[in-house]
Design a protein around this motif. Structure first.
Motif, PDB file in Angstrom:
ATOM      1  N   UNK A  68      81.748  48.689  57.721  1.00 46.23           N
ATOM      2  CA  UNK A  68      82.942  47.876  57.976  1.00 46.23           C
ATOM      3  C   UNK A  68      83.888  48.618  58.909  1.00 46.23           C
ATOM      4  N   UNK A 106      89.890  45.805  72.708  1.00 53.60           N
ATOM      5  CA  UNK A 106      91.258  45.387  73.008  1.00 53.60           C
ATOM      6  C   UNK A 106      91.934  46.320  73.986  1.00 53.60           C
ATOM      7  N   UNK A 145      94.831  34.496  60.241  1.00 56.15           N
ATOM      8  CA  UNK A 145      95.501  35.016  61.440  1.00 56.15           C
ATOM      9  C   UNK A 145      96.969  35.314  61.128  1.00 56.15           C
ATOM     10  N   UNK A 154      67.585  45.226  57.890  1.00 59.30           N
ATOM     11  CA  UNK A 154      68.141  45.754  56.654  1.00 59.30           C
ATOM     12  C   UNK A 154      69.436  45.006  56.384  1.00 59.30           C
ATOM     13  N   UNK A 197      75.255  45.794  52.388  1.00 57.72           N
ATOM     14  CA  UNK A 197      75.802  45.472  51.084  1.00 57.72           C
ATOM     15  C   UNK A 197      76.719  44.255  51.184  1.00 57.72           C
ATOM     16  N   UNK A 247      79.298  43.655  49.721  1.00 55.62           N
ATOM     17  CA  UNK A 247      80.728  43.981  49.651  1.00 55.62           C
ATOM     18  C   UNK A 247      81.279  44.407  51.007  1.00 55.62           C
ATOM     19  N   UNK A 248      80.403  44.582  51.991  1.00 56.29           N
ATOM     20  CA  UNK A 248      80.865  45.060  53.297  1.00 56.29           C
ATOM     21  C   UNK A 248      81.961  44.156  53.851  1.00 56.29           C
ATOM     22  N   UNK A 277      85.335  45.134  52.597  1.00 58.28           N
ATOM     23  CA  UNK A 277      85.821  46.340  53.275  1.00 58.28           C
ATOM     24  C   UNK A 277      86.326  45.998  54.673  1.00 58.28           C
ATOM     25  N   UNK A 278      85.552  45.159  55.345  1.00 55.55           N
ATOM     26  CA  UNK A 278      85.936  44.777  56.705  1.00 55.55           C
ATOM     27  C   UNK A 278      87.248  43.996  56.679  1.00 55.55           C
ATOM     28  N   UNK A 311      89.865  46.402  56.380  1.00 53.49           N
ATOM     29  CA  UNK A 311      90.019  47.130  57.641  1.00 53.49           C
ATOM     30  C   UNK A 311      90.760  46.293  58.674  1.00 53.49           C
ATOM     31  N   UNK A 312      90.487  44.977  58.678  1.00 56.75           N
ATOM     32  CA  UNK A 312      91.147  44.090  59.644  1.00 56.75           C
ATOM     33  C   UNK A 312      92.658  44.112  59.438  1.00 56.75           C
ATOM     34  N   UNK A 365      94.044  47.656  60.235  1.00 57.38           N
ATOM     35  CA  UNK A 365      94.151  47.882  61.681  1.00 57.38           C
ATOM     36  C   UNK A 365      95.362  47.149  62.261  1.00 57.38           C
ATOM     37  N   UNK A 410      94.216  43.042  66.232  1.00 55.47           N
ATOM     38  CA  UNK A 410      93.029  43.641  66.840  1.00 55.47           C
ATOM     39  C   UNK A 410      91.787  42.785  66.606  1.00 55.47           C
ATOM     40  N   UNK A 411      91.600  42.311  65.392  1.00 53.71           N
ATOM     41  CA  UNK A 411      90.382  41.586  65.079  1.00 53.71           C
ATOM     42  C   UNK A 411      90.248  40.319  65.923  1.00 53.71           C
ATOM     43  N   UNK A 422      87.878  39.975  68.856  1.00 49.43           N
ATOM     44  CA  UNK A 422      86.436  39.782  68.731  1.00 49.43           C
ATOM     45  C   UNK A 422      86.047  38.719  67.700  1.00 49.43           C
ATOM     46  N   UNK A 424      75.625  37.859  59.103  1.00 46.80           N
ATOM     47  CA  UNK A 424      77.018  37.727  59.509  1.00 46.80           C
ATOM     48  C   UNK A 424      77.848  36.975  58.474  1.00 46.80           C
ATOM     49  N   UNK A 459      79.141  40.049  56.404  1.00 50.03           N
ATOM     50  CA  UNK A 459      80.096  40.748  57.262  1.00 50.03           C
ATOM     51  C   UNK A 459      81.389  39.982  57.528  1.00 50.03           C
TER      52      UNK A 459
END
Ligand code: SF4
Ligand code: SF4
Ligand code: SF4
Ligand code: SF4
Ligand code: SF4
Lengths: 272, 291
Positions: free
Chosen positions: A35, A46, B65, B126, B129, B131-132, B135-136, B139-140, B143, B151-152, B155, B199, B203
């Motif tokens: 992650x 960015x 957002x 592969x 997990x 749970x990723x 976490x992401x 992180x979003x 960040x 930032x997210x 992308x 995805x 993710x």
């Protein structure tokens, strides 16, 4: 009665438990690491706010550049609210946060709508809703950047940038100067005043040259700043109703006695 | 055998594709509400999924957002807050991940990847997990808070795709399209070659966000006729979140036939492909079952 686990059994159970724990931790680490890597990847995609290209202008009321990319939701409501199609979304080629709103003065300038529909449409604080008077917008600052190709600097009367300015005679004026080349004419130099220029870009759009001599730039790029301690004597004088340091002795400039300001031809009777 | 083949034979083509086609129709409808304005001058919804105004009256904003913007330290305007509140309440009632199956434009991309992976019988890769995504998600927001910027959203394939389609065609499209297409291609290839349903299922932080936002939605799929299940496993093969089916279908840890897991997107694909008509749409509190 349950038999006591032997030392060997206990050791095995312990080993199993720690193995499971390690596996669990590994899983978490992989998930968190993956992650984190993905999130950091997005950071690379960015462009930093500091990399803002010179000709990308933000809509009226836009927050300062560093804040804009955090407040703008990239919804494009302002783009669709603009009746002139001034605004567009930044694409990765622009070197700005993608999806945020910009305009390019030379393509379509801002027409300075009285009701500022772009701000009204904005669902975020990226465009300051407290800005209700379009003349107070500060999208950028016009700069007469090329003194060598501006027709007025060449002594002609183009005046187009001056004429189209919505804040004519305040944001942009024609300053009269002696034309030393012809000696009999004046130069009327288009001069922008930062206190009034909105950065709408109409002057840049209208410049008749194939490449405009006047350009609107983001303010941080276009403006210098005096150091804190500087005071302008003539302003201080006016504020205090008189000079603060008393009368000054006026020394004549040798060879230029009785000349009009700007006239640098030496008196014929002057000898060094 | 291809999952769903048996269902087409026994129920007919339409009944075996119904929810899939209705979902595509719904996804297209949402998009066309936004596109009719810029393309034909018929303004229904302005803006895009990040924030919109429908019929110049109804503000709707994506809370994902909006929260990023809040994390970055910016208070949105009233219309933005109101719009996000409406979306929040709606998905909380109906079920958060209904967004994924019925609205999100990326769903068609990941569905296609999953379909192709099944067709080509690709088994490589592969799976990360599950749970990723959480976490992401963290992180979003982290960040956004650290950088003071969204930032997210540079992308995020969901908004990139929507934005490119709606506003990209009107303006300078080349650059925007390249970014969008490369991100979508990455997602597609990832799902095709690396992780089945990788995805959306493991993710995407946006899907994770909507899952958390409406974990107890009313709209649910139930295995009401679970006694008729003949273990063909077709539903597991097509489900974007296969782990959600078992508890309801096999009474594994629950009595209710309703698929209660918040990850179920209520896509209805399991209903389509089941030749035994085991599944049906219902509400969360429907306890009827044949076993
Ligand atoms: S003030 Fe008017 S012309 Fe200028 S950007 Fe806003 S809507 Fe467009
Ligand atoms: S309306 Fe506001 S939030 Fe939306 S794109 Fe324009 S500046 Fe950004
Ligand atoms: S950008 Fe040019 S036209 Fe617009 S206010 Fe400034 S000087 Fe006038
Ligand atoms: S998980 Fe993400 S990309 Fe997939 S359908 Fe949901 S929001 Fe869209
Ligand atoms: S359980 Fe059925 S409705 Fe839910 S996500 Fe899976 S296939 Fe779709």
């Amino acid at each position: 009665m349950k038999p006591e686990p032997t030392h060997q059994q206990r050791k095995e159970a312990g080993a199993l438990a720690s193995q499971a724990r390690r596996k669990f931790l590994n899983r978490i680490a992989a998930a968190a690491g993956g992650a984190g890597a993905l999130a950091l990847g997005s950071l690379f995609a960015m462009p930093p706010a500091a990399a803002r290209p010179a000709q990308a202008l933000r809509p009226p009321g836009a927050l300062p550049e560093a804040e804009f990319a955090g407040a703008c939701l990239r919804c494009g409501l302002c783009v669709q609210a603009c009746p002139y199609g001034t605004l567009r979304l930044a694409t990765p080629g622009d070197g700005l946060a993608t999806g945020t709103r910009v305009f390019t003065a030379r393509n379509v300038p801002c027409e300075m709508c009285e009701d500022i529909p772009c701000i009204k449409a904005c669902p975020s604080s990226a465009l300051d809703h407290r800005l209700t008077e379009i003349n107070n917008a500060r999208m950028g600052l016009a700069v007469l950047i090329d003194h060598e190709s501006c027709l007025n600097f060449l002594g002609l009367r183009c005046d187009v940038c001056y004429r189209v300015c919505p804040v004519i005679d305040q944001a942009i004026t024609l300053e009269k100067l002696h034309n030393p080349r012809s000696d009999r004419h004046a130069l009327l130099l288009p001069t922008v005043h930062a206190d009034h220029c909105t950065g709408c870009g109409k002057c840049e759009k209208a410049c008749v040259l194939p490449t405009p001599a006047i350009k609107v730039l983001p303010r941080p790029l276009a403006q210098g700043a005096l150091p804190e301690q500087y005071r302008k004597g003539w302003e201080e004088k006016e504020r205090h109703g008189g000079s603060l340091i008393g009368e000054q002795v006026q020394m004549p400039v040798r060879g230029l006695e009785d000349k009009a300001p700007g006239d640098t031809r030496l008196n014929s009777d002057w000898k060094p | 055998m291809t999952p769903g083949r048996e269902a087409i034979r026994s129920k007919g083509w339409w009944a075996a594709q119904r929810w899939l086609l209705l979902r595509r129709a719904s996804q297209l409808l949402v998009l066309s509400l936004f596109l009719s304005g810029p393309w034909f001058g018929l303004w229904i919804a302005k803006g895009n999924l990040a924030s919109s105004l429908t019929f110049d009256l109804l503000p709707l904003s994506d809370p994902f957002v909006l929260l990023q913007s809040l994390a970055a330290g910016f208070m949105p305007a009233l219309s933005g807050l109101l719009g996000a509140a409406l979306v929040l309440v709606a998905y909380n009632l109906i079920g958060g991940r209904v967004f994924c199956a019925w609205v999100c434009p990326v769903n068609a991309v990941t569905d296609s990847a999953a379909w192709l992976r099944r067709r080509l019988a690709i088994k490589t890769g592969r799976v990360p997990d599950a749970a990723t995504r959480y976490w992401l998600l963290g992180a979003v927001f982290g960040l956004a808070a650290l950088s003071g910027s969204l930032v997210w959203e540079t992308v995020n394939p969901v908004h990139l795709l929507q934005r490119s389609l709606i506003q990209g065609l009107a303006g300078a499209l080349a650059g925007g399209m390249t970014m969008t297409l490369s991100v979508l291609l990455l997602v597609f290839l990832y799902d095709l070659l690396v992780a089945s349903r990788g995805w959306c299922g493991h993710l995407c932080p946006m899907g994770a966000f909507y899952g958390l936002l409406g974990p107890k939605g009313l709209l649910r799929v139930a295995a009401s006729q679970r006694a008729a299940c003949n273990d063909c496993m077709d539903c597991f093969a097509v489900c974007p979140e296969p782990q959600v089916i078992r508890p309801a279908l096999k009474q594994d840890g629950q009595v209710s036939p309703v698929i209660l897991d918040r990850d179920c997107t209520a896509c209805g694909r399991c209903i389509d492909v089941c030749a035994k008509n085991v599944f049906n749409f219902t509400h969360r509190f429907d306890q009827r079952s044949d076993s």
